[in-house]
Design a protein around this motif. Structure first.
Motif, mmCIF file in Angstrom:
data_model
loop_
_atom_site.group_PDB
_atom_site.id
_atom_site.type_symbol
_atom_site.label_atom_id
_atom_site.label_comp_id
_atom_site.label_asym_id
_atom_site.label_seq_id
_atom_site.Cartn_x
_atom_site.Cartn_y
_atom_site.Cartn_z
ATOM 1 N N HIS A 14 0.809 -1.216 0.000
ATOM 2 C CA HIS A 14 0.000 0.000 0.000
ATOM 3 C C HIS A 14 0.846 1.272 0.000
ATOM 4 N N ARG A 15 2.023 1.191 -0.607
ATOM 5 C CA ARG A 15 2.896 2.352 -0.737
ATOM 6 C C ARG A 15 3.427 2.400 -2.164
ATOM 7 N N ALA A 16 3.556 3.592 -2.705
ATOM 8 C CA ALA A 16 4.178 3.751 -4.018
ATOM 9 C C ALA A 16 5.676 3.525 -3.863
ATOM 10 N N HIS A 17 6.309 2.985 -4.918
ATOM 11 C CA HIS A 17 7.747 2.752 -4.855
ATOM 12 C C HIS A 17 8.398 3.144 -6.176
ATOM 13 N N VAL A 18 9.689 3.459 -6.113
ATOM 14 C CA VAL A 18 10.444 3.902 -7.277
ATOM 15 C C VAL A 18 11.208 2.722 -7.850
ATOM 16 N N SER A 19 11.118 2.571 -9.160
ATOM 17 C CA SER A 19 11.875 1.547 -9.864
ATOM 18 C C SER A 19 12.317 2.128 -11.198
ATOM 19 N N GLU A 20 13.637 2.137 -11.434
ATOM 20 C CA GLU A 20 14.224 2.653 -12.667
ATOM 21 C C GLU A 20 13.766 4.083 -12.971
ATOM 22 N N GLY A 21 13.673 4.912 -11.959
ATOM 23 C CA GLY A 21 13.337 6.319 -12.132
ATOM 24 C C GLY A 21 11.860 6.611 -12.315
ATOM 25 N N LYS A 22 11.005 5.591 -12.217
ATOM 26 C CA LYS A 22 9.560 5.783 -12.361
ATOM 27 C C LYS A 22 8.878 5.420 -11.056
ATOM 28 N N LEU A 23 7.763 6.072 -10.791
ATOM 29 C CA LEU A 23 6.999 5.834 -9.573
ATOM 30 C C LEU A 23 5.854 4.874 -9.890
ATOM 31 N N TYR A 24 5.810 3.736 -9.167
ATOM 32 C CA TYR A 24 4.796 2.705 -9.389
ATOM 33 C C TYR A 24 3.867 2.588 -8.183
ATOM 34 N N TYR A 25 2.595 2.277 -8.470
ATOM 35 C CA TYR A 25 1.630 1.951 -7.422
ATOM 36 C C TYR A 25 0.643 0.946 -8.000
ATOM 37 N N LYS A 26 0.464 -0.172 -7.321
ATOM 38 C CA LYS A 26 -0.412 -1.264 -7.754
ATOM 39 C C LYS A 26 -0.068 -1.760 -9.156
ATOM 40 N N GLY A 27 1.234 -1.828 -9.462
ATOM 41 C CA GLY A 27 1.676 -2.354 -10.744
ATOM 42 C C GLY A 27 1.548 -1.398 -11.904
ATOM 43 N N LYS A 28 1.147 -0.162 -11.666
ATOM 44 C CA LYS A 28 0.970 0.817 -12.737
ATOM 45 C C LYS A 28 1.902 1.999 -12.515
ATOM 46 N N VAL A 29 2.335 2.603 -13.611
ATOM 47 C CA VAL A 29 3.188 3.785 -13.534
ATOM 48 C C VAL A 29 2.321 4.977 -13.148
ATOM 49 N N VAL A 30 2.663 5.603 -12.034
ATOM 50 C CA VAL A 30 1.917 6.775 -11.558
ATOM 51 C C VAL A 30 2.590 8.036 -12.093
ATOM 52 N N SER A 31 3.911 8.023 -12.116
ATOM 53 C CA SER A 31 4.648 9.188 -12.572
ATOM 54 C C SER A 31 5.896 8.703 -13.320
#
Length: 64
Positions: free
Chosen positions: A40-57
């Motif tokens: 239930h937290r957004a996380h950064v992977s390869e410079g992109k922000l992910y939440y629930k398996g989708k790119v948020v930013s």
């Protein structure tokens, strides 16, 4: 506002605090990136922000 007439003992305070324990953080595996992250937290992977398996930013926020 009521106040105690006498001081509570250290033992009494310690008995009350015995139920406050640190809980283990639950980790999940992201479906898009395969990385482990806190649930239930957004996380950064390869410079992109992910939440629930989708790119948020596309651009991850800078940590201050």
């Amino acid at each position: 506002m009521p106040n105690p007439k006498r001081r509570h003992s250290q033992q009494r305070s310690a008995k009350r605090r015995t139920h406050y324990k640190a809980e283990e953080v639950t980790l999940s595996k992201d479906s898009a990136t395969g990385e482990l992250h806190v649930r239930h937290r957004a996380h950064v992977s390869e410079g992109k922000l992910y939440y629930k398996g989708k790119v948020v930013s596309e651009k991850a926020p800078l940590k201050a």
